[in-house]
Scaffold this motif. Structure first.
Motif, PDB file in Angstrom:
ATOM      1  N   GLY A  25       0.803  -1.135   0.067  1.00 55.44           N
ATOM      2  CA  GLY A  25       0.140  -0.172  -0.118  1.00 55.44           C
ATOM      3  C   GLY A  25       0.862   1.129   0.120  1.00 55.44           C
ATOM      4  N   ARG A  26       1.837   1.295   0.841  1.00 52.76           N
ATOM      5  CA  ARG A  26       2.855   2.462   0.753  1.00 52.76           C
ATOM      6  C   ARG A  26       3.573   2.538  -0.494  1.00 52.76           C
ATOM      7  N   HIS A  27       3.799   1.617  -1.077  1.00 52.33           N
ATOM      8  CA  HIS A  27       4.332   1.543  -2.469  1.00 52.33           C
ATOM      9  C   HIS A  27       3.544   2.164  -3.580  1.00 52.33           C
ATOM     10  N   ILE A  28       2.037   1.826  -3.154  1.00 55.04           N
ATOM     11  CA  ILE A  28       0.993   2.314  -4.321  1.00 55.04           C
ATOM     12  C   ILE A  28       0.913   3.785  -4.242  1.00 55.04           C
ATOM     13  N   VAL A  29       0.809   4.131  -3.069  1.00 61.51           N
ATOM     14  CA  VAL A  29       0.549   5.822  -2.589  1.00 61.51           C
ATOM     15  C   VAL A  29       1.869   6.546  -3.440  1.00 61.51           C
ATOM     16  N   ASP A  30       2.760   5.736  -3.135  1.00 68.27           N
ATOM     17  CA  ASP A  30       4.048   6.452  -3.852  1.00 68.27           C
ATOM     18  C   ASP A  30       4.015   6.499  -5.369  1.00 68.27           C
ATOM     19  N   ILE A  31       3.430   5.370  -6.309  1.00 63.34           N
ATOM     20  CA  ILE A  31       3.235   5.452  -7.517  1.00 63.34           C
ATOM     21  C   ILE A  31       2.057   6.358  -7.914  1.00 63.34           C
ATOM     22  N   LEU A  32       1.115   6.274  -7.075  1.00 69.39           N
ATOM     23  CA  LEU A  32       0.066   7.350  -7.414  1.00 69.39           C
ATOM     24  C   LEU A  32       0.526   8.844  -7.087  1.00 69.39           C
ATOM     25  N   GLU A  33       1.135   9.114  -6.165  1.00 72.89           N
ATOM     26  CA  GLU A  33       1.922  10.492  -5.979  1.00 72.89           C
ATOM     27  C   GLU A  33       2.657  10.916  -7.141  1.00 72.89           C
ATOM     28  N   ASN A  34       3.626  10.037  -7.547  1.00 72.99           N
ATOM     29  CA  ASN A  34       4.637  10.172  -8.382  1.00 72.99           C
ATOM     30  C   ASN A  34       4.103  10.420  -9.860  1.00 72.99           C
ATOM     31  N   ASN A  35       3.070   9.931 -10.226  1.00 69.54           N
ATOM     32  CA  ASN A  35       2.410   9.954 -11.396  1.00 69.54           C
ATOM     33  C   ASN A  35       0.790  10.332 -11.285  1.00 69.54           C
ATOM     34  N   PRO A  36       0.519  11.317 -10.687  1.00 73.25           N
ATOM     35  CA  PRO A  36      -1.195  11.557 -10.629  1.00 73.25           C
ATOM     36  C   PRO A  36      -1.700  11.560 -11.914  1.00 73.25           C
ATOM     37  N   ASP A  37      -1.235  12.013 -13.036  1.00 73.99           N
ATOM     38  CA  ASP A  37      -2.034  11.978 -14.462  1.00 73.99           C
ATOM     39  C   ASP A  37      -1.978  10.457 -15.194  1.00 73.99           C
ATOM     40  N   MET A  38      -1.269   9.681 -14.398  1.00 76.26           N
ATOM     41  CA  MET A  38      -1.220   8.210 -15.088  1.00 76.26           C
ATOM     42  C   MET A  38      -0.652   8.061 -16.436  1.00 76.26           C
ATOM     43  N   VAL A  39       0.419   8.889 -16.443  1.00 75.87           N
ATOM     44  CA  VAL A  39       1.017   9.092 -17.739  1.00 75.87           C
ATOM     45  C   VAL A  39       2.045   7.820 -17.922  1.00 75.87           C
ATOM     46  N   PRO A  40       1.624   6.906 -18.951  1.00 77.37           N
ATOM     47  CA  PRO A  40       2.553   5.657 -19.365  1.00 77.37           C
ATOM     48  C   PRO A  40       3.927   5.661 -18.894  1.00 77.37           C
ATOM     49  N   GLU A  41       4.596   6.903 -19.834  1.00 76.43           N
ATOM     50  CA  GLU A  41       6.192   7.157 -19.785  1.00 76.43           C
ATOM     51  C   GLU A  41       6.728   7.708 -18.631  1.00 76.43           C
ATOM     52  N   LYS A  42       5.857   8.228 -17.683  1.00 75.07           N
ATOM     53  CA  LYS A  42       6.359   8.685 -16.660  1.00 75.07           C
ATOM     54  C   LYS A  42       6.516   7.636 -15.428  1.00 75.07           C
ATOM     55  N   TYR A  43       6.058   6.331 -15.508  1.00 74.23           N
ATOM     56  CA  TYR A  43       6.124   5.313 -14.612  1.00 74.23           C
ATOM     57  C   TYR A  43       7.660   4.612 -14.528  1.00 74.23           C
ATOM     58  N   ARG A  44       8.298   4.578 -13.336  1.00 78.23           N
ATOM     59  CA  ARG A  44       9.526   4.103 -13.344  1.00 78.23           C
ATOM     60  C   ARG A  44       9.609   2.503 -13.239  1.00 78.23           C
ATOM     61  N   ASP A  45      10.663   1.740 -13.610  1.00 78.57           N
ATOM     62  CA  ASP A  45      10.477   0.437 -13.934  1.00 78.57           C
ATOM     63  C   ASP A  45      10.291  -0.351 -12.596  1.00 78.57           C
ATOM     64  N   GLY A  46      10.516   0.164 -11.284  1.00 74.85           N
ATOM     65  CA  GLY A  46      10.295  -0.513 -10.104  1.00 74.85           C
ATOM     66  C   GLY A  46       8.603  -0.261 -10.039  1.00 74.85           C
ATOM     67  N   ASP A  47       8.297   0.709 -10.694  1.00 69.68           N
ATOM     68  CA  ASP A  47       6.674   1.038 -10.361  1.00 69.68           C
ATOM     69  C   ASP A  47       5.999  -0.094 -11.175  1.00 69.68           C
ATOM     70  N   ILE A  48       6.518  -0.240 -12.574  1.00 75.62           N
ATOM     71  CA  ILE A  48       5.653  -1.508 -13.391  1.00 75.62           C
ATOM     72  C   ILE A  48       5.898  -2.663 -12.711  1.00 75.62           C
ATOM     73  N   ASP A  49       7.173  -3.113 -12.119  1.00 75.30           N
ATOM     74  CA  ASP A  49       6.987  -4.318 -11.362  1.00 75.30           C
ATOM     75  C   ASP A  49       6.131  -4.463 -10.333  1.00 75.30           C
ATOM     76  N   HIS A  50       5.968  -3.602  -9.501  1.00 73.22           N
ATOM     77  CA  HIS A  50       5.033  -3.541  -8.233  1.00 73.22           C
ATOM     78  C   HIS A  50       3.555  -3.291  -8.759  1.00 73.22           C
ATOM     79  N   MET A  51       3.433  -2.894  -9.916  1.00 71.46           N
ATOM     80  CA  MET A  51       1.919  -2.782 -10.341  1.00 71.46           C
ATOM     81  C   MET A  51       1.551  -3.981 -10.884  1.00 71.46           C
ATOM     82  N   ARG A  52       2.430  -4.724 -11.506  1.00 68.88           N
ATOM     83  CA  ARG A  52       2.405  -5.981 -11.932  1.00 68.88           C
ATOM     84  C   ARG A  52       1.730  -7.192 -10.756  1.00 68.88           C
ATOM     85  N   LYS A  53       2.617  -6.907  -9.752  1.00 68.00           N
ATOM     86  CA  LYS A  53       2.205  -7.614  -8.416  1.00 68.00           C
ATOM     87  C   LYS A  53       0.785  -7.297  -7.983  1.00 68.00           C
ATOM     88  N   VAL A  54       0.556  -6.005  -8.041  1.00 68.17           N
ATOM     89  CA  VAL A  54      -0.741  -5.756  -7.377  1.00 68.17           C
ATOM     90  C   VAL A  54      -1.867  -5.932  -8.370  1.00 68.17           C
TER      91      VAL A  54
END
Length: 153
Positions: free
Chosen positions: A88-117
């Motif tokens: 949940g803490r990692h998800i908050v970080d993902i949402l705060e770092n890319n509030p507009d959900m721009v695909p190019e702005k996600y980091r590699d670690g974000d995508i890995d965690h998003m896959r787990k979610v």
């Protein structure tokens, strides 16, 4: 010799034939075996994550402060924090770092965690009807730690 006195051949070998090693299939379901060809592409992961995580960063942050969130789930590494709470803490970080959900702005670690979610939420939504019926259930609290509020569906 009468038919009743005839010896029948052993059938034990027929019931349990030995297959040659080359005909055995690989164990594709073993946890350490990765089948990269079936791995979802980045765009699919992002789309499914944004569909399954139906809480805002603020809502999830507030939920993660509650005792129900902190005590829900199991701990993995002896830190005392549950796996779902860490997620949940990692998800908050993902949402705060890319509030507009721009695909190019996600980091590699974000995508890995998003896959787990995505995997976690899909699996638990398919298996656990309690999450949708009882807000006091472990299922509901656990899914909420992973960013999915079953009451919002």
């Amino acid at each position: 010799m009468s038919p009743s006195r005839m010896l029948l051949p052993s059938t034990s070998l027929k019931r349990f034939p030995i297959r040659p090693q080359s005909s055995r299939l690989p164990n594709i379901h073993h946890p350490t075996t990765r089948n990269h060809s079936s791995m979802k592409d980045k765009a699919t992961v992002i789309d499914e994550f944004n569909g399954l995580v139906n809480m805002s960063s603020g809502e999830l942050s507030e939920w993660l402060k509650e005792d129900a969130s902190i005590s829900s789930g199991w701990t993995k590494d002896g830190t005392g924090e549950t796996v779902g709470h860490q997620s949940g803490r990692h998800i908050v970080d993902i949402l705060e770092n890319n509030p507009d959900m721009v695909p190019e702005k996600y980091r590699d670690g974000d995508i890995d965690h998003m896959r787990k979610v995505v995997s976690y939420c899909k699996r638990h939504l398919a298996q656990e009807e309690q999450a949708k019926k009882n807000t006091n259930s472990k299922s509901y609290k656990s899914l909420k730690n992973w960013g999915h509020d079953a009451l919002k569906e």
